[in-house]
Every structure is written in C-alpha cells, then in structure tokens.
Design a protein around this motif. Sequence first.
Motif, PDB file in Angstrom:
ATOM      1  N   ARG A   1       3.359   7.329 -17.009  1.00 44.61           N
ATOM      2  CA  ARG A   1       2.555   7.929 -18.083  1.00 44.61           C
ATOM      3  C   ARG A   1       2.342   9.416 -17.804  1.00 44.61           C
ATOM      4  NH1 ARG A   1      -2.827   8.522 -18.422  1.00 44.61           N
ATOM      5  NH2 ARG A   1      -3.236   7.041 -16.751  1.00 44.61           N
ATOM      6  N   GLU A   2       2.011   9.758 -16.562  1.00 44.15           N
ATOM      7  CA  GLU A   2       1.820  11.167 -16.188  1.00 44.15           C
ATOM      8  C   GLU A   2       3.087  11.980 -16.389  1.00 44.15           C
ATOM      9  OE1 GLU A   2      -0.870  12.877 -15.393  1.00 44.15           O
ATOM     10  OE2 GLU A   2      -2.138  11.110 -15.532  1.00 44.15           O
ATOM     11  N   LEU A   3       4.234  11.359 -16.160  1.00 40.34           N
ATOM     12  CA  LEU A   3       5.518  12.041 -16.312  1.00 40.34           C
ATOM     13  C   LEU A   3       6.006  12.033 -17.762  1.00 40.34           C
ATOM     14  CD1 LEU A   3       7.346  10.635 -13.150  1.00 40.34           C
ATOM     15  CD2 LEU A   3       6.274  12.889 -13.421  1.00 40.34           C
ATOM     16  N   GLY A   4       5.273  11.344 -18.643  1.00 31.82           N
ATOM     17  CA  GLY A   4       5.684  11.253 -20.046  1.00 31.82           C
ATOM     18  C   GLY A   4       6.892  10.368 -20.238  1.00 31.82           C
ATOM     19  N   GLN A   5       7.080   9.402 -19.344  1.00 33.14           N
ATOM     20  CA  GLN A   5       8.263   8.553 -19.385  1.00 33.14           C
ATOM     21  C   GLN A   5       7.946   7.083 -19.658  1.00 33.14           C
ATOM     22  OE1 GLN A   5      10.824   9.054 -15.973  1.00 33.14           O
ATOM     23  NE2 GLN A   5      10.568  11.256 -15.985  1.00 33.14           N
ATOM     24  N   LEU A   6       6.736   6.783 -20.107  1.00 32.33           N
ATOM     25  CA  LEU A   6       6.384   5.406 -20.408  1.00 32.33           C
ATOM     26  C   LEU A   6       6.665   5.157 -21.883  1.00 32.33           C
ATOM     27  CD1 LEU A   6       5.248   3.093 -18.705  1.00 32.33           C
ATOM     28  CD2 LEU A   6       2.992   3.675 -19.539  1.00 32.33           C
ATOM     29  N   SER A   7       7.630   4.315 -22.156  1.00 31.55           N
ATOM     30  CA  SER A   7       8.072   4.079 -23.526  1.00 31.55           C
ATOM     31  C   SER A   7       7.221   3.015 -24.220  1.00 31.55           C
ATOM     32  CB  SER A   7       9.536   3.621 -23.524  1.00 31.55           C
ATOM     33  OG  SER A   7       9.629   2.307 -22.985  1.00 31.55           O
ATOM     34  N   GLU A   8       7.455   2.875 -25.513  1.00 33.39           N
ATOM     35  CA  GLU A   8       6.775   1.833 -26.282  1.00 33.39           C
ATOM     36  C   GLU A   8       7.139   0.451 -25.740  1.00 33.39           C
ATOM     37  OE1 GLU A   8       6.704   0.317 -30.877  1.00 33.39           O
ATOM     38  OE2 GLU A   8       6.674   2.476 -30.528  1.00 33.39           O
TER      39      GLU A   8
ATOM     40  N   GLU B   1       0.828  -1.207   0.000  1.00 35.30           N
ATOM     41  CA  GLU B   1       0.000   0.000   0.000  1.00 35.30           C
ATOM     42  C   GLU B   1       0.863   1.258   0.000  1.00 35.30           C
ATOM     43  OE1 GLU B   1      -3.315   0.379  -0.460  1.00 35.30           O
ATOM     44  OE2 GLU B   1      -3.310  -1.773  -0.805  1.00 35.30           O
ATOM     45  N   VAL B   2       1.970   1.224   0.714  1.00 28.32           N
ATOM     46  CA  VAL B   2       2.893   2.365   0.737  1.00 28.32           C
ATOM     47  C   VAL B   2       3.547   2.528  -0.629  1.00 28.32           C
ATOM     48  CG1 VAL B   2       4.984   3.326   1.788  1.00 28.32           C
ATOM     49  CG2 VAL B   2       3.313   2.123   3.212  1.00 28.32           C
ATOM     50  N   ARG B   3       3.963   1.409  -1.219  1.00 26.49           N
ATOM     51  CA  ARG B   3       4.583   1.471  -2.550  1.00 26.49           C
ATOM     52  C   ARG B   3       3.607   2.039  -3.572  1.00 26.49           C
ATOM     53  NH1 ARG B   3       5.916  -3.818  -1.021  1.00 26.49           N
ATOM     54  NH2 ARG B   3       4.769  -4.745  -2.761  1.00 26.49           N
ATOM     55  N   LYS B   4       2.359   1.563  -3.528  1.00 21.98           N
ATOM     56  CA  LYS B   4       1.332   2.030  -4.473  1.00 21.98           C
ATOM     57  C   LYS B   4       1.048   3.518  -4.262  1.00 21.98           C
ATOM     58  CE  LYS B   4      -2.912   0.858  -3.670  1.00 21.98           C
ATOM     59  NZ  LYS B   4      -4.175   0.117  -3.541  1.00 21.98           N
ATOM     60  N   ALA B   5       0.848   3.939  -3.030  1.00 19.28           N
ATOM     61  CA  ALA B   5       0.545   5.347  -2.742  1.00 19.28           C
ATOM     62  C   ALA B   5       1.709   6.241  -3.142  1.00 19.28           C
ATOM     63  CB  ALA B   5       0.224   5.519  -1.261  1.00 19.28           C
ATOM     64  N   SER B   6       2.923   5.770  -2.958  1.00 21.42           N
ATOM     65  CA  SER B   6       4.101   6.565  -3.316  1.00 21.42           C
ATOM     66  C   SER B   6       4.221   6.720  -4.826  1.00 21.42           C
ATOM     67  CB  SER B   6       5.370   5.918  -2.743  1.00 21.42           C
ATOM     68  OG  SER B   6       5.292   5.882  -1.338  1.00 21.42           O
ATOM     69  N   ALA B   7       3.982   5.646  -5.556  1.00 21.30           N
ATOM     70  CA  ALA B   7       4.034   5.720  -7.017  1.00 21.30           C
ATOM     71  C   ALA B   7       2.959   6.671  -7.533  1.00 21.30           C
ATOM     72  CB  ALA B   7       3.867   4.329  -7.622  1.00 21.30           C
ATOM     73  N   ARG B   8       1.754   6.544  -7.003  1.00 21.22           N
ATOM     74  CA  ARG B   8       0.670   7.447  -7.430  1.00 21.22           C
ATOM     75  C   ARG B   8       1.017   8.901  -7.135  1.00 21.22           C
ATOM     76  NH1 ARG B   8      -4.550   4.103  -5.304  1.00 21.22           N
ATOM     77  NH2 ARG B   8      -4.749   2.759  -7.109  1.00 21.22           N
ATOM     78  N   ALA B   9       1.583   9.129  -5.951  1.00 18.18           N
ATOM     79  CA  ALA B   9       1.919  10.504  -5.551  1.00 18.18           C
ATOM     80  C   ALA B   9       2.955  11.113  -6.491  1.00 18.18           C
ATOM     81  CB  ALA B   9       2.426  10.515  -4.110  1.00 18.18           C
ATOM     82  N   ILE B  10       3.923  10.321  -6.900  1.00 17.08           N
ATOM     83  CA  ILE B  10       4.937  10.836  -7.840  1.00 17.08           C
ATOM     84  C   ILE B  10       4.260  11.282  -9.131  1.00 17.08           C
ATOM     85  CG2 ILE B  10       6.913  10.233  -9.285  1.00 17.08           C
ATOM     86  CD1 ILE B  10       7.801   8.343  -6.972  1.00 17.08           C
ATOM     87  N   GLY B  11       3.348  10.465  -9.634  1.00 16.55           N
ATOM     88  CA  GLY B  11       2.638  10.828 -10.856  1.00 16.55           C
ATOM     89  C   GLY B  11       1.805  12.084 -10.686  1.00 16.55           C
ATOM     90  N   LEU B  12       1.205  12.244  -9.529  1.00 16.92           N
ATOM     91  CA  LEU B  12       0.361  13.418  -9.291  1.00 16.92           C
ATOM     92  C   LEU B  12       1.167  14.710  -9.175  1.00 16.92           C
ATOM     93  CD1 LEU B  12      -2.191  11.861  -6.784  1.00 16.92           C
ATOM     94  CD2 LEU B  12      -2.631  12.559  -9.154  1.00 16.92           C
ATOM     95  N   THR B  13       2.433  14.604  -8.789  1.00 17.76           N
ATOM     96  CA  THR B  13       3.256  15.816  -8.720  1.00 17.76           C
ATOM     97  C   THR B  13       3.633  16.293 -10.114  1.00 17.76           C
ATOM     98  OG1 THR B  13       5.388  14.682  -8.640  1.00 17.76           O
ATOM     99  CG2 THR B  13       4.298  15.127  -6.518  1.00 17.76           C
TER     100      THR B  13
END
Length: 185
Positions: A83-90, A40-52
């Motif tokens: 994806r939010e950071l524009g860093q998800l490659s093909e 849950e901490v890992r998931k919340a942290s990943a989401r938070a990075i995307g939201l910033t």
Amino acid sequence: WKHPTALVRAQAASALGQLGASAAHAVPALALATADPDAEVRKASARAIGLTRRGAPEAGQALREALGDPDAEVRAAAAAALRELGQLSEADCLELLRDGTDAVQMEALEALADLPTLGEELLLEACGCLRGDHNVEVKVRAAAVLGDAEVQSVAVLDSLLEAARTAEAAVRAECLRSLASLDGF
C-alpha cells in the motif's frame, strides 16, 4: 542477513526501515529477508520496505509472495508495504478482505481508500467486514470506507443501517456519519 540470531536480523531490518528513503539501497536485501525462516524477520523486512517507499522490482514480487505467508502479521506487513508503495491492486484487496484476520483486513480496508473506484465485489466484501464477527476497529474502518465510496448501492445502505442498529457505539457513530454522506438515498 547472515547473523545466526533471528532477533538481530529483525532488529537490523527495523533499523533500516527507520531510515526511510535513505535506506533505499537496502531494499533488495530486505526483499530477500521477507523469505527468512523467522516470522519476525519476515514481518520487519516487509515493514522496512514499505517505510523506504522505494519499490525495487524484486521488492514488489517478494511482498506479493509474503501476502500468502502463513503468519497473519507478515501478511498484514506485506499488505501495508505494498500500500505504501502504491502497488496494492483491487484484486489484492479483494483477497486480503477475504483473509479472515483482522489485521490483514484492516490493511485492505486502508488500501480501499486509495483506490479511485470500488467494484461491486469489493463493496460486498467491505460490507461483510462491517457485518461480520470482527473487532471494532475493522467495523469502524469498513463503515468509513463504505461511506467514503459514495456508491449508490442497496447492499451498502443495508449494511450501514444494520450495523447502525446493532453494533458498538463507535461503529454506530461511523455508520451514521457514512449514512449522512450518502446522497440520493
């Protein structure tokens, strides 16, 4: 991030995410938290990075590592953040489409809409999402991606036609919309 209770750590990460770009200074700490022992901490942290919407170098690396997390929700959150950071490659999208988990595949399908062009391998994987044993939302999104790709491909046409004949009503409707958008067939 030193609090002994995982719930408190997860809530702290979520709160930082809600601050959006104002929490950009916390991205390095959030990146470290994507390796927390608690999912849950890992998931919340990943989401938070995307939201910033601010990607420190360590954040991109941490999120890429989280794409291989044993927890599907963490993988989906990492994919959404990249994806939010524009860093998800093909290549990332291709791997995520092969994940086998609806939430992860949905994030990959969302990311495909952001790519300028889709290679044949990605198109075939998206066709697999449409044809496979997935939930309705994944199939609808796959049909939309295939229609929006505007690619003249027999595999795409066959997948859309097959799903339009056999799938759920929402899937049929999206397949028909996508088929109508394919010029030249």
